[in-house]
Motif scaffolding. Structure first.
Motif, PDB file in Angstrom:
ATOM      1  N   CYS A  18      53.161  88.090  66.928  1.00 30.86           N
ATOM      2  CA  CYS A  18      53.776  87.983  65.609  1.00 30.86           C
ATOM      3  C   CYS A  18      52.712  87.632  64.573  1.00 30.86           C
ATOM      4  CB  CYS A  18      54.870  86.920  65.637  1.00 30.86           C
ATOM      5  SG  CYS A  18      55.528  86.556  63.990  1.00 30.86           S
ATOM      6  N   CYS A  21      53.366  84.095  63.022  1.00 30.70           N
ATOM      7  CA  CYS A  21      53.200  83.021  64.010  1.00 30.70           C
ATOM      8  C   CYS A  21      51.737  82.860  64.397  1.00 30.70           C
ATOM      9  CB  CYS A  21      54.035  83.303  65.258  1.00 30.70           C
ATOM     10  SG  CYS A  21      55.800  82.987  65.047  1.00 30.70           S
ATOM     11  N   CYS A  42      58.500  88.136  65.185  1.00 30.84           N
ATOM     12  CA  CYS A  42      59.264  87.550  66.289  1.00 30.84           C
ATOM     13  C   CYS A  42      60.766  87.783  66.090  1.00 30.84           C
ATOM     14  CB  CYS A  42      58.931  86.063  66.427  1.00 30.84           C
ATOM     15  SG  CYS A  42      58.993  85.112  64.898  1.00 30.84           S
ATOM     16  N   ALA A  48      61.170  81.113  64.181  1.00 32.20           N
ATOM     17  CA  ALA A  48      60.892  81.491  62.793  1.00 32.20           C
ATOM     18  C   ALA A  48      61.478  82.842  62.377  1.00 32.20           C
ATOM     19  CB  ALA A  48      59.390  81.477  62.555  1.00 32.20           C
ATOM     20  N   HIS A  50      60.570  85.996  62.265  1.00 37.34           N
ATOM     21  CA  HIS A  50      59.740  86.699  61.286  1.00 37.34           C
ATOM     22  C   HIS A  50      60.027  88.190  61.174  1.00 37.34           C
ATOM     23  CE1 HIS A  50      56.837  83.120  61.558  1.00 37.34           C
ATOM     24  NE2 HIS A  50      57.267  83.165  60.320  1.00 37.34           N
TER      25      HIS A  50
HETATM   26 ZN   LIG Z   1      56.953  84.753  64.119  1.00 41.57          ZN
END
Ligand SMILES: [Zn+2]
Ligand SMILES: [Zn+2]
Length: 115
Positions: A18, A21, A42, A48, A50
């Protein structure tokens, strides 16, 4: 070949993890690939989320699983699985990469952080 809106088969993925991340030292459960720009983010189980954040921020509407052995596409527009073409390789993260991952950044109590 008829092209699908939101999908560009000429764009490689951004990497093996990611994007956000990796920049922040975070971790994820599973990875999704933006089918339009190659952004790796992600999944919605991840702390999170994302991939969905990327779709909201950019208006890119289709993600594909970046997990080994998975080839489904998801349309944020219709909230449904769709069929899609073969994307620019690699089609998934390395099979030896940990999930949740990456190795070394996943806390031992990770299960209490997922959605
Ligand atoms: Zn992420
Ligand atoms: Zn994108």
């Amino acid at each position: 070949m008829v092209s699908t809106p939101g999908i560009d088969v000429s764009v490689p993925p951004t990497g093996e993890g990611c994007v956000e991340c990796d920049a922040a030292g975070g971790w994820w459960v599973h990875l999704r690939r933006c089918a339009q720009c190659g952004h790796i983010g992600c999944c919605d189980s991840s702390p999170a989320q994302h991939a969905t954040a990327h779709a909201r921020a950019t208006g890119h509407t289709v993600v594909r699983s970046f997990e080994p052995g998975e080839d489904w596409f998801w349309s944020y527009e219709t909230s449904s699985f769709i069929d899609g073409p073969e994307l620019f390789p690699p089609a998934s993260r390395p099979a030896g990469q940990a999930a949740p991952g990456p190795a070394g950044r996943v806390p031992s109590d990770w299960e209490s952080h997922i959605h």
